[in-house]
Design a protein around this motif. Structure first.
Motif, PDB file in Angstrom:
ATOM      1  N   PHE A 150      17.557  17.778  50.149  1.00  0.00           N
ATOM      2  CA  PHE A 150      16.582  16.744  49.796  1.00  0.00           C
ATOM      3  C   PHE A 150      15.132  17.188  49.991  1.00  0.00           C
ATOM      4  CE2 PHE A 150      20.440  14.286  50.187  1.00  0.00           C
ATOM      5  CZ  PHE A 150      20.311  13.348  49.181  1.00  0.00           C
ATOM      6  N   THR A 151      14.928  18.467  50.261  1.00  0.00           N
ATOM      7  CA  THR A 151      13.563  18.965  50.435  1.00  0.00           C
ATOM      8  C   THR A 151      13.093  19.662  49.160  1.00  0.00           C
ATOM      9  OG1 THR A 151      14.050  19.348  52.761  1.00  0.00           O
ATOM     10  CG2 THR A 151      12.089  20.430  51.872  1.00  0.00           C
ATOM     11  N   PRO A 152      11.961  19.236  48.590  1.00  0.00           N
ATOM     12  CA  PRO A 152      11.424  19.964  47.432  1.00  0.00           C
ATOM     13  C   PRO A 152      11.067  21.395  47.833  1.00  0.00           C
ATOM     14  CG  PRO A 152      10.332  17.831  47.677  1.00  0.00           C
ATOM     15  CD  PRO A 152      11.130  18.067  48.925  1.00  0.00           C
ATOM     16  N   LEU A 153      11.359  22.342  46.957  1.00  0.00           N
ATOM     17  CA  LEU A 153      11.096  23.754  47.253  1.00  0.00           C
ATOM     18  C   LEU A 153      10.087  24.301  46.251  1.00  0.00           C
ATOM     19  CD1 LEU A 153      14.825  24.750  47.838  1.00  0.00           C
ATOM     20  CD2 LEU A 153      13.104  24.290  49.593  1.00  0.00           C
ATOM     21  N   SER A 154       9.694  25.543  46.452  1.00  0.00           N
ATOM     22  CA  SER A 154       8.717  26.144  45.536  1.00  0.00           C
ATOM     23  C   SER A 154       9.356  26.360  44.161  1.00  0.00           C
ATOM     24  CB  SER A 154       8.222  27.470  46.097  1.00  0.00           C
ATOM     25  OG  SER A 154       9.331  28.336  46.281  1.00  0.00           O
ATOM     26  N   ALA A 155       8.523  26.421  43.153  1.00  0.00           N
ATOM     27  CA  ALA A 155       9.020  26.581  41.782  1.00  0.00           C
ATOM     28  C   ALA A 155       9.433  28.024  41.524  1.00  0.00           C
ATOM     29  CB  ALA A 155       7.932  26.181  40.803  1.00  0.00           C
ATOM     30  N   PRO A 156      10.390  28.237  40.608  1.00  0.00           N
ATOM     31  CA  PRO A 156      10.733  29.614  40.240  1.00  0.00           C
ATOM     32  C   PRO A 156       9.522  30.306  39.602  1.00  0.00           C
ATOM     33  CG  PRO A 156      12.303  28.038  39.321  1.00  0.00           C
ATOM     34  CD  PRO A 156      11.175  27.256  39.866  1.00  0.00           C
ATOM     35  N   SER A 157       9.515  31.634  39.654  1.00  0.00           N
ATOM     36  CA  SER A 157       8.421  32.344  38.985  1.00  0.00           C
ATOM     37  C   SER A 157       8.512  32.081  37.479  1.00  0.00           C
ATOM     38  CB  SER A 157       8.516  33.841  39.266  1.00  0.00           C
ATOM     39  OG  SER A 157       9.783  34.306  38.881  1.00  0.00           O
ATOM     40  N   HIS A 158       7.385  32.198  36.801  1.00  0.00           N
ATOM     41  CA  HIS A 158       7.278  31.961  35.353  1.00  0.00           C
ATOM     42  C   HIS A 158       7.562  30.501  34.975  1.00  0.00           C
ATOM     43  CE1 HIS A 158       7.074  36.266  35.171  1.00  0.00           C
ATOM     44  NE2 HIS A 158       8.306  36.397  35.623  1.00  0.00           N
ATOM     45  N   THR A 159       7.321  29.574  35.909  1.00  0.00           N
ATOM     46  CA  THR A 159       7.471  28.165  35.559  1.00  0.00           C
ATOM     47  C   THR A 159       6.258  27.726  34.747  1.00  0.00           C
ATOM     48  OG1 THR A 159       8.792  27.646  37.497  1.00  0.00           O
ATOM     49  CG2 THR A 159       7.591  25.820  36.517  1.00  0.00           C
TER      50      THR A 159
ATOM     51  N   GLY B 443      34.195  20.739  32.249  1.00  0.00           N
ATOM     52  CA  GLY B 443      33.487  19.461  32.277  1.00  0.00           C
ATOM     53  C   GLY B 443      31.995  19.533  32.120  1.00  0.00           C
ATOM     54  N   TRP B 444      31.376  20.624  32.535  1.00  0.00           N
ATOM     55  CA  TRP B 444      29.911  20.646  32.536  1.00  0.00           C
ATOM     56  C   TRP B 444      29.434  22.077  32.332  1.00  0.00           C
ATOM     57  CZ3 TRP B 444      27.805  16.273  31.709  1.00  0.00           C
ATOM     58  CH2 TRP B 444      26.449  16.049  31.953  1.00  0.00           C
ATOM     59  N   PRO B 445      28.361  22.291  31.570  1.00  0.00           N
ATOM     60  CA  PRO B 445      27.898  23.662  31.317  1.00  0.00           C
ATOM     61  C   PRO B 445      27.586  24.411  32.610  1.00  0.00           C
ATOM     62  CG  PRO B 445      26.710  22.096  29.940  1.00  0.00           C
ATOM     63  CD  PRO B 445      27.527  21.292  30.891  1.00  0.00           C
ATOM     64  N   ALA B 446      27.926  25.694  32.630  1.00  0.00           N
ATOM     65  CA  ALA B 446      27.798  26.493  33.855  1.00  0.00           C
ATOM     66  C   ALA B 446      26.381  26.457  34.410  1.00  0.00           C
ATOM     67  CB  ALA B 446      28.216  27.931  33.564  1.00  0.00           C
ATOM     68  N   SER B 447      25.392  26.579  33.541  1.00  0.00           N
ATOM     69  CA  SER B 447      24.015  26.672  34.024  1.00  0.00           C
ATOM     70  C   SER B 447      23.455  25.332  34.473  1.00  0.00           C
ATOM     71  CB  SER B 447      23.130  27.250  32.918  1.00  0.00           C
ATOM     72  OG  SER B 447      23.228  26.431  31.770  1.00  0.00           O
ATOM     73  N   LEU B 448      24.193  24.257  34.243  1.00  0.00           N
ATOM     74  CA  LEU B 448      23.677  22.936  34.613  1.00  0.00           C
ATOM     75  C   LEU B 448      24.457  22.281  35.747  1.00  0.00           C
ATOM     76  CD1 LEU B 448      22.893  21.588  31.058  1.00  0.00           C
ATOM     77  CD2 LEU B 448      21.281  22.319  32.790  1.00  0.00           C
ATOM     78  N   ARG B 449      25.365  23.049  36.369  1.00  0.00           N
ATOM     79  CA  ARG B 449      26.103  22.489  37.495  1.00  0.00           C
ATOM     80  C   ARG B 449      25.237  22.422  38.743  1.00  0.00           C
ATOM     81  NH1 ARG B 449      30.460  26.547  36.560  1.00  0.00           N
ATOM     82  NH2 ARG B 449      31.165  25.832  34.532  1.00  0.00           N
ATOM     83  N   LEU B 450      24.239  23.273  38.778  1.00  0.00           N
ATOM     84  CA  LEU B 450      23.416  23.368  39.980  1.00  0.00           C
ATOM     85  C   LEU B 450      22.060  22.726  39.745  1.00  0.00           C
ATOM     86  CD1 LEU B 450      24.465  26.981  40.746  1.00  0.00           C
ATOM     87  CD2 LEU B 450      24.855  25.035  42.236  1.00  0.00           C
ATOM     88  N   ALA B 451      21.388  22.418  40.858  1.00  0.00           N
ATOM     89  CA  ALA B 451      20.094  21.733  40.765  1.00  0.00           C
ATOM     90  C   ALA B 451      19.079  22.594  40.011  1.00  0.00           C
ATOM     91  CB  ALA B 451      19.587  21.443  42.166  1.00  0.00           C
ATOM     92  N   GLU B 452      18.270  21.934  39.231  1.00  0.00           N
ATOM     93  CA  GLU B 452      17.173  22.582  38.519  1.00  0.00           C
ATOM     94  C   GLU B 452      15.864  22.128  39.169  1.00  0.00           C
ATOM     95  OE1 GLU B 452      17.321  24.507  35.342  1.00  0.00           O
ATOM     96  OE2 GLU B 452      19.266  24.832  36.270  1.00  0.00           O
ATOM     97  N   PRO B 453      14.774  22.864  38.945  1.00  0.00           N
ATOM     98  CA  PRO B 453      13.510  22.436  39.569  1.00  0.00           C
ATOM     99  C   PRO B 453      12.993  21.134  38.968  1.00  0.00           C
ATOM    100  CG  PRO B 453      13.184  24.364  38.164  1.00  0.00           C
ATOM    101  CD  PRO B 453      14.652  24.131  38.229  1.00  0.00           C
ATOM    102  N   LEU B 454      13.094  20.065  39.738  1.00  0.00           N
ATOM    103  CA  LEU B 454      12.612  18.755  39.289  1.00  0.00           C
ATOM    104  C   LEU B 454      11.391  18.333  40.094  1.00  0.00           C
ATOM    105  CD1 LEU B 454      13.074  16.210  37.560  1.00  0.00           C
ATOM    106  CD2 LEU B 454      14.462  15.315  39.406  1.00  0.00           C
ATOM    107  N   GLU B 455      11.454  18.520  41.396  1.00  0.00           N
ATOM    108  CA  GLU B 455      10.273  18.317  42.241  1.00  0.00           C
ATOM    109  C   GLU B 455      10.014  19.643  42.930  1.00  0.00           C
ATOM    110  OE1 GLU B 455      10.209  15.045  44.906  1.00  0.00           O
ATOM    111  OE2 GLU B 455      10.469  13.567  43.318  1.00  0.00           O
ATOM    112  N   VAL B 456       8.816  20.188  42.749  1.00  0.00           N
ATOM    113  CA  VAL B 456       8.509  21.475  43.372  1.00  0.00           C
ATOM    114  C   VAL B 456       7.259  21.314  44.233  1.00  0.00           C
ATOM    115  CG1 VAL B 456       9.519  22.763  41.460  1.00  0.00           C
ATOM    116  CG2 VAL B 456       7.064  22.318  41.476  1.00  0.00           C
ATOM    117  N   THR B 457       7.156  22.165  45.233  1.00  0.00           N
ATOM    118  CA  THR B 457       5.982  22.104  46.107  1.00  0.00           C
ATOM    119  C   THR B 457       5.001  23.198  45.708  1.00  0.00           C
ATOM    120  OG1 THR B 457       7.121  23.512  47.689  1.00  0.00           O
ATOM    121  CG2 THR B 457       7.181  21.142  48.097  1.00  0.00           C
TER     122      THR B 457
END
Lengths: 257, 590
Positions: A150-159, B443-457
């Motif tokens: 539940f902790t926001p992390l840094s963005a991947p490179s090339h975002t 059931g779900w595409p391989a690359s979308l089973r895991l979290a994607e960057p939605l909130e980033v710091t």
């Protein structure tokens, strides 16, 4: 009354009234107390009481009773929402708590009248040392997983990131426009914003510094008659290139101040 | 073993599995490698030890139920950890908007421009609204809790249902764990959508039906019938298809009972009442359901016929239709092995049920037929338009698969044990784990089973992707009044984050408007639907309702610029600009 309190239905009745009072009296910010009360009222108590009123007295295992308590509570909440809709009452804290507590009390009374009541007996569970260690380790590991998850992390490179620019009529001045920018960049940047009226520069905002997530806005008087407005956002790093561009057409069609 | 049996160890294994998946999500969110490997380690830690423990005969019913609940919650946490900050599944947006509307207006049956049929089935949102209103917690948190409880209800109800049908807690526990291999179980059925609550209620009603059938006296029967009808009636205003499937299931049990034991004693009245309730809701409350479901089913049937006649090409397996996602070869191999094992186990279970046919168990017969029907739906996955229908049907048919596979596996294990080969417990556990893995892969595409960057710091601040920023700006600055036309992903964000009416897709033909090279022919559409804002989003990903909600790489593919530039007209305002995303004020084009 004392004897009734020591039964499951007595406890359910007390909990229902207590939960209703908690959600009615406590402010919504006190989630720590209101949360469990809400969970009990919506997902457990009405169903438990109704199960006691409906189900046969014997031959129902504890796990079956608990399952039916939750399923019947959910069903009760659905029917309660439909009932409130039919009688045109709003779904408020008052209406919800009242109706769910009332169903619980009535269900418990029905169960009690049928004699479908049990004395409260907490299950005895002996937890050995290794079991306790395993359970404790599970809690620690789950806690760590939750914190990480539940902790926001840094963005991947090339975002891909950007800064947005917006222009609208000013809220309270018919002769002015509001101009703003929102940084969605990963680094602090400096910008210049030019506001052109009728194709001529009216106002320049120089050296605007925006950290990631920061916003900036100003009101610019542009004169009467809703003239055409063009706004240009440039970064100080590349001043020759227009980074973002917005405009209000002549007469600002479809927009109200 | 202590008083709790192996439960503490299973709980620890599940916890480690959840932690591994959280780690995999963290790697994925930050763009680092090996996330997928860690995901599979986590999934294996959750499923394999639990199935192995359930394969033992001596385990008590309490430990079995606790294990099933632990696995259910651990698997649900995989979905929660994938989307920890907000919902990102296409159907979650319209349902969450319905919830927001109930909380705002205090009433049910509000409008929804993305999925207009959903407010007519308000069961899920009504319960979530009650939780949010009473607790004061965020609607998102309440929705997560509600779906988690629904998941537990589903698996416990399945366990108790299977136990009543098979009269074996071992078979029931294995069957419930096999059910988690439904391709839609891990992600799709865990979403905040009406079927996620309806199916648990329907399964509990099925358990009630079993208790009704096994009651010895009339009074007890009546009580279980009343309970079953209450639960069945709650399904009706919650989800259309689930209510029809429940009525169909009870009807099939009647037919099966008639064929095996004669007409008397079958739940005819229950089937009739459930059917009437579903039809009444359809006729008086949700008459748009037919129009909503008919095109989907008609297209699927037509495409199947075209494929059979060779007029239409087959679908490529393991590919996300309309998206760029593909499945690694290793996963394709595992998926095929898993499907093969599933088929063999269903056939083994069918054989056992056939050998036990003298017991005349009408419910078991229906479940075995459902399991065989599931196998028959597998070829439909080769047909693009029928794939989704087959996949959704699997959610129901797999109730039969779970028990049939468990019966087959338990029979094999018992036979081998009599021959002194105890290792078959381990073999059976691996088989279930492979079946589970194949379900996840399918059931779900391989690359979308895991979290994607939605909130980033960044520099101590939290950022959301530009499409969210645009929708939130629109809601904040322009209020609820605007009507927005946008790409499918963006329209959902305008709905939930902007709280505005948003249209997307082909009805009305917003896709045509956005893809066109000129605006002129589309002015009647703007006028008719009173569209005041158009958002042009050139990023191709904005049309992908599965993958389009996250931060994208800098080199994301773009649509031709003319799609946006056509709005650069004298009577159109360019209100908001964020690179490839522009919000145009088009009221002047009416």
């Amino acid at each position: 009354v004392v004897r009734a309190r020591r039964t499951d239905l007595g406890l359910v009745t007390v909990l229902a009234v207590l939960s209703a009072l908690l959600v009615l009296l406590l402010p919504s910010e006190v989630v720590v107390l209101r949360g469990p009360a809400a969970l009990a009222l919506v997902l457990a108590l009405p169903g438990y009481a109704l199960a006691a009123a409906i189900l046969p007295k014997t031959d129902v295992r504890v796990v079956e009773r608990l399952l039916l308590s939750v399923a019947l509570s959910i069903s009760t909440t659905i029917f309660a929402a439909l009932l409130l809709q039919v009688v045109s009452l709003k779904e408020t804290v008052g209406s919800w708590s009242l109706i769910l507590a009332a169903v619980t009390v009535l269900g418990a009374a029905g169960g009690y009248a049928r004699g479908n009541v049990r004395s409260i007996a907490l299950p005895r569970l002996r937890v050995g040392r290794y079991e306790a260690v395993a359970l404790l380790a599970s809690i620690v590991v789950l806690g760590g997983a939750a914190v990480l998850g539940f902790t926001p992390l840094s963005a991947p490179s090339h975002t891909g990131t950007t800064t947005s620019l917006w222009t609208l009529p000013a809220p309270h001045d018919p002769d002015a426009v509001a101009v703003g920018a929102i940084s969605d960049e990963l680094h602090t940047q400096r910008y210049t914003v030019d506001v052109d009226v009728n194709g001529r520069l009216r106002k320049r905002f120089a050296a605007i510094t925006l950290a990631p997530g920061a916003t900036w806005s100003r009101t610019v008087t542009v004169g009467p008659g809703k003239p055409p407005i063009e706004v240009f956002l440039r970064t100080t790093a590349r001043p020759a290139r227009v980074y973002q561009y917005t405009k209000l057409a002549r007469g600002w069609p479809g927009l109200r101040s | 073993m202590g008083a709790m049996g192996a439960l503490p160890l299973v709980l620890l294994s599940c916890s480690l599995g959840v932690a591994a998946v959280a780690g995999a999500d963290a790697l994925s969110r930050t763009g680092r490698p090996y996330a997928s490997v860690l995901f599979w380690v986590g999934a294996t830690l959750i499923v394999l030890p639990a199935v192995l423990r359930m394969a033992f005969e001596s385990v008590g019913a309490g430990e079995r139920i606790a294990t099933v609940i632990a696995v259910t919650l651990a698997l649900y946490s995989i979905k929660v950890l994938r989307d920890p900050f907000s919902f990102t599944y296409a159907d979650e947006f319209p349902h969450f908007f319905n919830l927001q509307q109930i909380l705002r207006t205090g009433h049910l049956f509000n409008s929804n421009s993305i999925l207009p049929i959903t407010p007519r089935y308000p069961g899920l949102e009504a319960v979530a609204a009650a939780l949010a209103r009473l607790s004061g917690a965020s609607p998102f948190a309440c929705s997560l809790v509600l779906i988690g409880v629904a998941r537990v209800v589903l698996l416990v109800a399945l366990y108790l249902f299977y136990e009543r049908v098979s009269r074996s807690s071992r078979t029931a526990a294995i069957g419930a764990l096999v059910y988690t291999a439904t391709p839609t179980f891990l992600f799709w059925s865990s979403q905040f959508s009406y079927d996620s609550l309806a199916l648990p209620l329907a399964t509990t009603a099925m358990f009630g039906l079993m208790r009704w059938g096994q009651s010895r006296d009339v009074a007890t029967r009546r009580r279980w019938a009343a309970l079953m009808l209450v639960l069945g009636a709650a399904v009706v205003p919650t989800h259309h298809i689930t209510s029809y499937v429940l009525a169909l299931f009870v009807g099939l049990v009647c037919v099966s009972h008639w064929l095996m034991r004669g007409r008397r004693g079958a739940p005819w009245r229950l089937a009739l009442v459930l059917t009437l309730l579903a039809l009444a809701w359809l006729a008086f409350v949700a008459d748009g359901t037919v129009g909503y479901l008919r095109p989907e089913i008609a297209t699927a049937v037509n495409k199947v016929l075209q494929t059979l006649r060779g007029e239409s090409s087959t679908r490529v397996l393991f590919a996300n239709q309309g998206g760029p996602e593909t499945t690694p070869l290793s996963e394709e191999v595992v998926a095929l092995i898993g499907i093969l094992l599933l088929g063999l186990c269903v056939l083994a279970g069918t054989r056992v049920a056939w050998l036990q046919r003298r017991q005349r168990n009408p419910v078991l017969a229906v479940l075995v037929v459902a399991a065989l029907a599931y196998l028959l739906t597998l070829p439909l996955r080769f047909v693009a338009a029928a794939w989704e229908t087959a996949s959704r049907a699997g959610e129901f048919l797999f109730i039969g698969v779970g028990l049939t596979v468990a019966i087959g596996l338990v029979a094999v294990m018992d036979r081998r044990q009599r021959e002194g080969q105890a290792r078959w417990r381990g073999v059976a556990s691996v088989i279930v784990a492979l079946i589970f893995a194949s379900g996840v892969i399918a059931g779900w595409p391989a690359s979308l089973r895991l979290a994607e960057p939605l909130e980033v710091t960044a520099a101590g601040h939290t950022l959301k992707p530009p499409q969210y920023v645009a929708a939130q700006w629109s809601g904040r600055e322009l209020g609820r009044a605007p009507v927005v036309a946008a790409q499918p992903v963006d329209a959902r964000l305008f709905l939930v984050d902007g709280h505005q009416t948003a249209y997307a897709g082909t009805f009305p033909d917003v896709q045509g408007l956005l893809n066109a090279r000129t605006v002129g022919p589309w002015r009647p559409l703007l006028r008719r639907y009173r569209i005041t804002l158009v958002e042009s989003d050139l990023r191709d990903i904005s049309t992908d309702i599965i993958a389009g909600y996250f931060f994208n790489p800098t080199n994301t593919p773009l649509a031709p610029a003319v799609q946006a530039n056509k709005f650069n007209l004298p009577n159109v305002n360019r209100l908001y600009s964020a690179g490839d995303i522009v919000i145009w004020g088009v009221r002047g084009l009416w």
